[in-house]
Design an enzyme around this catalytic site. Structure first.
Site, PDB file in Angstrom:
ATOM      1  N   PHE A   1       0.743  -1.089   0.003  1.00 36.07           N
ATOM      2  CA  PHE A   1       0.014   0.230  -0.070  1.00 36.07           C
ATOM      3  C   PHE A   1       0.905   1.227   0.083  1.00 36.07           C
ATOM      4  O   PHE A   1       0.886   1.947  -1.254  1.00 36.07           O
ATOM      5  CB  PHE A   1      -1.070  -0.030   1.173  1.00 36.07           C
TER       6      PHE A   1
ATOM      7  N   TYR B   1       5.084  -6.886  16.758  1.00 40.09           N
ATOM      8  CA  TYR B   1       5.331  -5.840  15.628  1.00 40.09           C
ATOM      9  C   TYR B   1       6.117  -4.629  16.182  1.00 40.09           C
ATOM     10  O   TYR B   1       6.969  -4.182  15.599  1.00 40.09           O
ATOM     11  CB  TYR B   1       3.945  -5.665  15.138  1.00 40.09           C
TER      12      TYR B   1
END
Ligand code: UDP
Length: 308
Positions: free
Chosen positions: A14, A145
């Site tokens: 993206f 993450y």
């Protein structure tokens, strides 16, 4: 930034695909490596102008070979999306840590001194502050993450000390825009509203995010990449806080949708990832480049909606 040879990892994703389009438009020679696990988001007319390699960023030998002759590397390859990351914490960490080592190795053996890394506002974790967060405050990552992204930021600082590789870590705040898929809240709500289905707001909807339009984020990224010295961290934030409830209402209004808002409990796996409040300061960015994100949420949403 023009006439440069640029390697982008994750260039088909993206944010990566928007970066790719802009760098090609500015007249650069762009080499992309991407696994295409989430498909290829690069527009066809741009794709024909880049050198593309379906390669995993963790493949150190391949990345080093493909980086030959590059002036700069943009390292944007990552596993992301709360649901996916929560299901795959080990792979997420591996991709971050091994991917960064592979990119660092490619810089070192090819004499590439400029590296731009996509970090995350997730490193601020649960810090519930009364004001926007800036780069100086202590971070509080608490998911694999965010931990991995923070680890890489620290690693980049040492890479400068040890190998003279200059780098920037970009802490992106909820980037949205065209071609984003429904792992993220904005495309998900737009899809629900267009189908006339209920918008699934998790919890009270009072949690806030700082939604930053992707074109702004890319312009900031490129401005910063023009002058990379030492190691620096920059927030890329719109500096505006919106609640998820407000977001849902705005999407329904702009689309003139008949959808209702349903408050549901967030999936359990999201608990660690949920943040009550998050918005950032882009003052450092503004000071360094004279520019910061400016597209308002309503304007950005309208652009996205015209294309879906
Ligand atoms: N969210 C929601 N409903 C959804 C998906 C997300 O209410 O169907 C909320 C989520 O709880 C979070 C915000 O939207 O507070 C942003 O979620 P996203 O996964 O896009 O990004 P995050 O900031 O959590 O990484």
């Amino acid at each position: 930034m023009t006439n440069q040879r640029i390697l982008i990892t994750g260039g088909a994703g993206f944010i990566g695909s928007h970066l790719t389009s802009k760098l090609v438009e500015l007249g650069n020679e762009v080499v992309i490596i991407d696994t295409l696990l989430r498909g290829n988001k690069i527009p066809q007319d741009v794709f024909s102008k880049v050198e593309f390699h379906q390669v995993d960023v963790c493949d150190s030998a391949k990345v080093a070979e493909l980086a030959k002759g590059a002036d700069v590397i943009f390292h944007f390859a990552a596993i992301l999306g709360v649901d996916i990351v929560a299901d795959n914490p080990i792979e997420t960490m591996e991709t971050e840590v091994n991917g960064m080592q592979s990119v660092a190795h490619a810089c070192a053996i090819n004499g590439i001194e400029k590296l731009i890394y996509a970090s995350t506002s997730g490193v601020y974790g649960h810090l519930a502050l009364e004001q926007s967060v800036n780069e100086e405050i202590l971070v509080d990552p608490h998911t694999s993450y965010a931990m991995a992204k923070r680890y890489n930021e620290i690693y980049l600082a040492s890479l400068f000390e040890e190998k003279g590789i200059n780098s920037i870590a970009l802490r992106f705040f909820n980037i949205y825009g065209l071609r984003q898929d429904n792992r993220m809240v904005i495309p998900r709500f737009i899809e629900q509203a267009m189908k006339g289905e209920p918008l699934t707001v998790y919890g009270t909807g009072e949690q806030t995010r700082d939604f930053t339009y992707v074109e702004d984020a890319i312009n900031c990224t490129i401005n910063l990449a023009k002058n990379v010295q030492g190691f620096e961290i920059f927030n890329i934030a719109n500096e505006k806080e919106a609640t998820i409830e407000e977001l849902a209402k705005e999407i329904i209004r702009l689309l003139n949708s008949k959808s209702e808002i349903h408050h549901i409990e967030a999936p359990k796996k999201r608990y660690d990832y949920e943040v009550g409040r998050r918005y950032g300061s882009s003052e450092k960015l503004l000071t360094h480049t004279g520019y910061k994100p400016s597209t308002g949420l309503q304007e950005g949403l309208s652009i996205v909606m015209k294309e879906v």
